[in-house]
Scaffold this active site. Structure first.
Site, mmCIF file in Angstrom:
data_model
loop_
_atom_site.group_PDB
_atom_site.id
_atom_site.type_symbol
_atom_site.label_atom_id
_atom_site.label_comp_id
_atom_site.label_asym_id
_atom_site.label_seq_id
_atom_site.Cartn_x
_atom_site.Cartn_y
_atom_site.Cartn_z
ATOM 1 N N TYR A 1 -9.240 4.011 5.247
ATOM 2 C CA TYR A 1 -8.002 3.690 5.474
ATOM 3 C C TYR A 1 -7.746 3.057 6.990
ATOM 4 C CZ TYR A 1 -2.906 4.382 6.896
ATOM 5 O OH TYR A 1 -1.662 4.078 6.907
HETATM 6 P P1 NAP Z 1 5.467 5.024 0.977
HETATM 7 O O1 NAP Z 1 6.456 5.687 1.129
HETATM 8 O O2 NAP Z 1 4.394 5.378 -0.117
HETATM 9 O O3 NAP Z 1 6.013 3.530 0.401
HETATM 10 C C1 NAP Z 1 5.231 2.449 0.131
HETATM 11 C C2 NAP Z 1 5.833 1.167 -0.168
HETATM 12 O O4 NAP Z 1 4.924 0.164 -0.527
HETATM 13 C C3 NAP Z 1 6.872 1.405 -1.486
HETATM 14 O O5 NAP Z 1 7.759 0.604 -1.405
HETATM 15 C C4 NAP Z 1 5.791 0.821 -2.401
HETATM 16 O O6 NAP Z 1 6.422 0.332 -3.680
HETATM 17 C C5 NAP Z 1 4.941 -0.188 -1.972
HETATM 18 N N1 NAP Z 1 3.620 -0.162 -2.415
HETATM 19 C C6 NAP Z 1 2.677 0.645 -2.193
HETATM 20 N N2 NAP Z 1 1.678 0.310 -3.090
HETATM 21 C C7 NAP Z 1 1.837 -1.025 -3.667
HETATM 22 C C8 NAP Z 1 0.966 -1.994 -4.297
HETATM 23 N N3 NAP Z 1 -0.005 -1.535 -4.550
HETATM 24 N N4 NAP Z 1 1.697 -2.829 -4.671
HETATM 25 C C9 NAP Z 1 3.077 -3.262 -4.085
HETATM 26 N N5 NAP Z 1 3.795 -2.527 -3.439
HETATM 27 C C10 NAP Z 1 3.345 -1.170 -2.914
HETATM 28 O O7 NAP Z 1 4.814 4.665 2.242
HETATM 29 P P2 NAP Z 1 5.049 4.578 3.810
HETATM 30 O O8 NAP Z 1 4.657 6.142 4.279
HETATM 31 O O9 NAP Z 1 6.416 4.341 4.014
HETATM 32 O O10 NAP Z 1 4.246 3.664 4.412
HETATM 33 C C11 NAP Z 1 4.560 2.557 4.707
HETATM 34 C C12 NAP Z 1 3.376 1.701 5.705
HETATM 35 O O11 NAP Z 1 3.387 2.536 6.928
HETATM 36 C C13 NAP Z 1 2.132 1.625 5.160
HETATM 37 O O12 NAP Z 1 1.528 0.463 5.414
HETATM 38 C C14 NAP Z 1 1.339 2.843 5.646
HETATM 39 O O13 NAP Z 1 0.002 2.550 5.708
HETATM 40 C C15 NAP Z 1 2.015 2.942 6.967
HETATM 41 N N6 NAP Z 1 1.934 4.005 7.659
HETATM 42 C C16 NAP Z 1 2.546 5.286 7.204
HETATM 43 C C17 NAP Z 1 2.469 6.360 8.006
HETATM 44 C C18 NAP Z 1 2.965 7.440 7.524
HETATM 45 O O14 NAP Z 1 2.716 8.774 7.986
HETATM 46 N N7 NAP Z 1 3.985 7.721 6.473
HETATM 47 C C19 NAP Z 1 1.870 6.241 9.080
HETATM 48 C C20 NAP Z 1 1.056 5.377 9.597
HETATM 49 C C21 NAP Z 1 1.111 4.049 9.108
HETATM 50 P P3 NAP Z 1 6.456 1.126 -5.306
HETATM 51 O O15 NAP Z 1 7.264 2.453 -4.818
HETATM 52 O O16 NAP Z 1 7.428 0.187 -5.991
HETATM 53 O O17 NAP Z 1 5.038 1.215 -5.465
#
Ligand code: NAP
Length: 253
Positions: A158
């Site tokens: 990741y």
């Molecule tokens: P999340 O709550 O899991 O939401 C993910 C979003 O991306 C949802 O809208 C989902 O749509 C979409 N998505 C996921 N996989 C997909 C796919 N294969 N095709 C199309 N759409 C997809 O994630 P999050 O925690 O908000 O994270 C958002 C970003 O921040 C990511 O890039 C993650 O790596 C980064 N990040 C997160 C954290 C953390 O602690 N949360 C920390 C550092 C970085 P659906 O629901 O419709 O699938």
């Protein structure tokens, strides 16, 4: 919370805008006056909720659905976008997936899917989005603090995928700079979203441990990240490009 409509007249696309950090970004850009394309992978209901929330706050938004792990996803997403909007000002590559699997056992299929969603999709969305981006536009890639600190063994793949996104950010800024387009990444630490719910919300100890990683002593929220993205999207950030912005709440220091 901003009351200034500093993005009035601009159009934004937020991938993964239907949930978590992306939802926070979509709603914030909408409040700042941008018309927002709220992309989702499979959960259309959630994306429609975001569009309704933006509209309820006086903004304008539309949904776009596209699974991003498949080849050709970027082209299909832009075709859908073109049916809704005439040009683009802000692309936020937020959609991403994690893979928490031990170094010893992560398989090629999981590795490939990780890189397809976290690297290939943002690359080709930016490549094809650049043709639609008006001069002075913005590309903002959501990375992770783990690309800047040694990751736990189960997060190596990741962190590598986000490391590739960071290099892309730096190098693409040179390509698009002559058009006044800035390219930056925003790197969150631990944020309270669905992706972390199973462990973060499992116990008070887990929550406290995550909070203690931040110099500010709390867990990040989608709004914490969205406000940083809103700055990068604004005219105030016109002289910031090719760089990553630490949005970890001091977790790296
Ligand atoms: P999340 O709550 O899991 O939401 C993910 C979003 O991306 C949802 O809208 C989902 O749509 C979409 N998505 C996921 N996989 C997909 C796919 N294969 N095709 C199309 N759409 C997809 O994630 P999050 O925690 O908000 O994270 C958002 C970003 O921040 C990511 O890039 C993650 O790596 C980064 N990040 C997160 C954290 C953390 O602690 N949360 C920390 C550092 C970085 P659906 O629901 O419709 O699938």
């Amino acid at each position: 919370m901003s009351t200034l409509k500093r993005l009035e007249g601009r159009t934004a696309l937020v991938t993964g805008g239907s949930r978590g950090i992306g939802r926070g970004i979509a709603e914030r850009l909408g409040r700042d006056g941008a018309r927002v394309g709220v992309h989702y992978g499979s959960n259309e209901v959630a994306a429609k909720e975001v569009v309704a929330a933006i509209a309820a706050a006086g903004g304008s938004a539309f949904t776009l659905g596209q699974e991003l792990s498949a080849p050709g996803a970027a082209e299909a997403l832009w075709e859908e976008f073109d049916r809704h909007a005439d040009g683009l000002d802000i692309l936020v590559n937020n959609a991403g997936i994690g893979a928490s699997e031990p170094f010893e056992s992560i398989g090629e299929d999981d590795f490939d899917r990780l890189f397809a969603v976290n690297v290939r999709a943002p690359f080709f969305l930016a490549q094809q989005g650049a043709r639609r981006l008006r001069d002075g536009g913005r590309i903002i890639n959501i990375s992770t603090g783990l690309a800047h600190a040694a990751a736990m063994p189960e997060l190596i793949a990741y962190a590598m995928s986000k490391g590739a996104l960071e290099v892309f950010t730096r190098d693409l800024s040179k390509t698009l700079g002559p058009r006044g387009i800035t390219v930056n990444s925003v790197a969150p630490g631990i944020v309270d979203t669905d992706v972390n719910a199973s462990w973060l919300r499992a116990s008070d100890e887990a929550w406290a441990g995550a909070a203690a990683l931040s110099a500010l002593g709390r867990v990040g929220t989608p709004q914490d990240i969205a406000d940083v993205v809103a700055f990068v999207a604004s005219d105030d950030a016109r002289w910031v490009t090719g760089h990553w912005i630490d949005a970890t709440g001091g977790s790296l220091s």
